[in-house]
Design an enzyme around this catalytic site. Structure first.
Site, PDB file in Angstrom:
ATOM      1  N   HIS A   1     -20.582  41.618 -37.257  1.00 42.46           N
ATOM      2  CA  HIS A   1     -21.622  42.621 -36.969  1.00 42.46           C
ATOM      3  C   HIS A   1     -21.703  42.897 -35.467  1.00 42.46           C
ATOM      4  CE1 HIS A   1     -24.727  45.290 -38.643  1.00 42.46           C
ATOM      5  NE2 HIS A   1     -25.108  45.308 -37.391  1.00 42.46           N
TER       6      HIS A   1
ATOM      7  N   HIS B   1     -18.505  47.069 -47.884  1.00 37.07           N
ATOM      8  CA  HIS B   1     -19.885  46.645 -48.151  1.00 37.07           C
ATOM      9  C   HIS B   1     -20.592  47.728 -48.971  1.00 37.07           C
ATOM     10  CE1 HIS B   1     -23.757  44.650 -46.452  1.00 37.07           C
ATOM     11  NE2 HIS B   1     -24.008  45.234 -47.598  1.00 37.07           N
TER      12      HIS B   1
ATOM     13  N   GLU C   1     -18.704  42.629 -49.370  1.00 36.42           N
ATOM     14  CA  GLU C   1     -19.990  42.166 -48.873  1.00 36.42           C
ATOM     15  C   GLU C   1     -21.102  42.915 -49.583  1.00 36.42           C
ATOM     16  OE1 GLU C   1     -20.078  42.422 -44.591  1.00 36.42           O
ATOM     17  OE2 GLU C   1     -18.816  40.642 -44.504  1.00 36.42           O
TER      18      GLU C   1
HETATM   19  C1  LIG Z   1     -22.880  42.475 -43.090  1.00 38.22           C
HETATM   20  C2  LIG Z   1     -22.521  43.382 -41.982  1.00 38.22           C
HETATM   21  O1  LIG Z   1     -22.969  43.269 -40.877  1.00 38.22           O
HETATM   22  C3  LIG Z   1     -21.562  44.418 -42.259  1.00 38.22           C
HETATM   23  O2  LIG Z   1     -20.730  43.886 -43.206  1.00 38.22           O
HETATM   24  C4  LIG Z   1     -22.093  45.652 -42.911  1.00 38.22           C
HETATM   25  O3  LIG Z   1     -21.039  46.114 -43.702  1.00 38.22           O
HETATM   26  C5  LIG Z   1     -22.437  46.765 -42.007  1.00 38.22           C
HETATM   27  O4  LIG Z   1     -22.930  47.772 -42.897  1.00 38.22           O
HETATM   28  P1  LIG Z   1     -22.911  49.301 -42.462  1.00 38.22           P
HETATM   29  O5  LIG Z   1     -21.458  49.674 -42.199  1.00 38.22           O
HETATM   30  O6  LIG Z   1     -23.511  49.990 -43.658  1.00 38.22           O
HETATM   31  O7  LIG Z   1     -23.722  49.391 -41.202  1.00 38.22           O
HETATM   32  N1  LIG Z   2     -19.551  41.566 -41.731  1.00 37.34           N
HETATM   33  C1  LIG Z   2     -19.490  42.440 -40.583  1.00 37.34           C
HETATM   34  C2  LIG Z   2     -18.677  43.631 -40.927  1.00 37.34           C
HETATM   35  O1  LIG Z   2     -18.013  43.667 -41.950  1.00 37.34           O
HETATM   36  C3  LIG Z   2     -18.643  44.785 -40.005  1.00 37.34           C
HETATM   37  O2  LIG Z   2     -19.781  44.866 -39.195  1.00 37.34           O
HETATM   38  P1  LIG Z   2     -19.702  46.010 -38.052  1.00 37.34           P
HETATM   39  O3  LIG Z   2     -18.477  45.705 -37.222  1.00 37.34           O
HETATM   40  O4  LIG Z   2     -19.571  47.340 -38.757  1.00 37.34           O
HETATM   41  O5  LIG Z   2     -20.980  45.864 -37.263  1.00 37.34           O
END
Ligand SMILES: CC(=O)[C@@H](O)[C@H](O)COP(=O)(O)O
Ligand SMILES: NCC(=O)COP(=O)(O)O
Length: 243
Positions: A191, A44, A71
């Protein structure tokens, strides 16, 4: 149908960036995650590139064997780099640039025209699209109108309520999953999923194609090691034994 585990490597990139060198090596960790059984890699890149950087993306796409899921908020820079890299999947997330982490799904009704335009670009490039939504029926049905292939249910609310009342926690997600199936939308989720709450979620949401998990998984790996941790998450994402 088994739920695929896509490992999010944001936090590996965060540690790497903290010393300005290439340790831990993000590509090596991704390849090891696949060797240990991960069925996808998620990253992401945020506008401030605090962890995953845009220049990480091509080398991941070119070298991993499983699906790459990128993402992010569809800014012009994000759209440009994703169209160039052409991952298996792009997941659109409405994060503000300064957000600590992802904290909401799209208002798919208010932003319908924008989402339709962006999704059409990615689909024309052969990239599967997913959009991040809260478990709200109107938002799920609004997602259908955008032309997206899938939605990703934002599971922070489930995770925060799980220990207190897991039946109440899962209820809106079950309803949203039924709505998504009726709309012909593929279903992802992510998440704050972890070793405590993942099994119950996937058992109650049978339509679930993919979970993307990063923060808790990398934290667990600090104690259990990456191989053991990934195998534990695979067990939890596939188990039919009662949660
Ligand atoms: C969309 C989501 O919830 C995750 O994909 C995100 O990647 C979390 O980002 P951080 O790792 O920057 O918290
Ligand atoms: N889309 C959720 C993700 O890629 C990871 O979320 P998290 O497990 O770091 O909260």
């Amino acid at each position: 149908m088994t739920t695929h585990l896509s490992v999010n490597l944001n936090k590996v990139a965060l540690v790497r960036n903290s010393r300005g060198h290439n340790q831990p090596n993000l590509l090596q960790v991704a390849l090891d995650c696949e060797r240990f059984g991960a069925q996808g890699i998620t990253v992401h890149p945020r506008p401030d590139q605090r962890h995953v950087r845009y220049d990480d993306l091509a080398i991941l796409k070119e070298n991993i064997a499983t699906e790459l899921n990128i993402e992010g908020n569809p800014t012009p820079d994000f759209i440009e780099v994703v169209l160039a890299v052409k991952p298996a999947q792009v997941t659109l997330v409405p994060d503000a640039p300064e957000a600590l982490t992802s904290n909401a799904g799209w208002d798919t009704i208010k932003h319908a025209d924008f989402l339709k335009e962006v999704i059409a670009k990615f689909k024309a490039a052969g990239i599967r699209t997913s959009i991040f939504v809260d478990p709200i029926i109107d938002m799920v049905e609004g997602a259908k109108a955008t032309g997206t292939d899938r939605i990703e249910l934002y599971t922070e609310a489930y995770a925060s309520q799980f220990s207190e009342d897991k039946e109440a926690a899962i209820a809106p997600y079950y309803a949203a999953a039924v709505a998504a199936e009726k709309c012909g939308l593929g279903l992802n989720a992510g998440h704050d999923l972890n070793l405590d709450n993942l099994r119950f979620f996937q058992q109650r949401i049978p339509q679930l194609l993919e979970v993307s998990i990063g923060h808790a998984l990398i934290c667990d790996a600090l104690y259990l090691g990456l191989e053991t941790t990934i195998k534990r998450y695979l067990t939890e994402s596939h188990s039919k034994d009662p949660a």
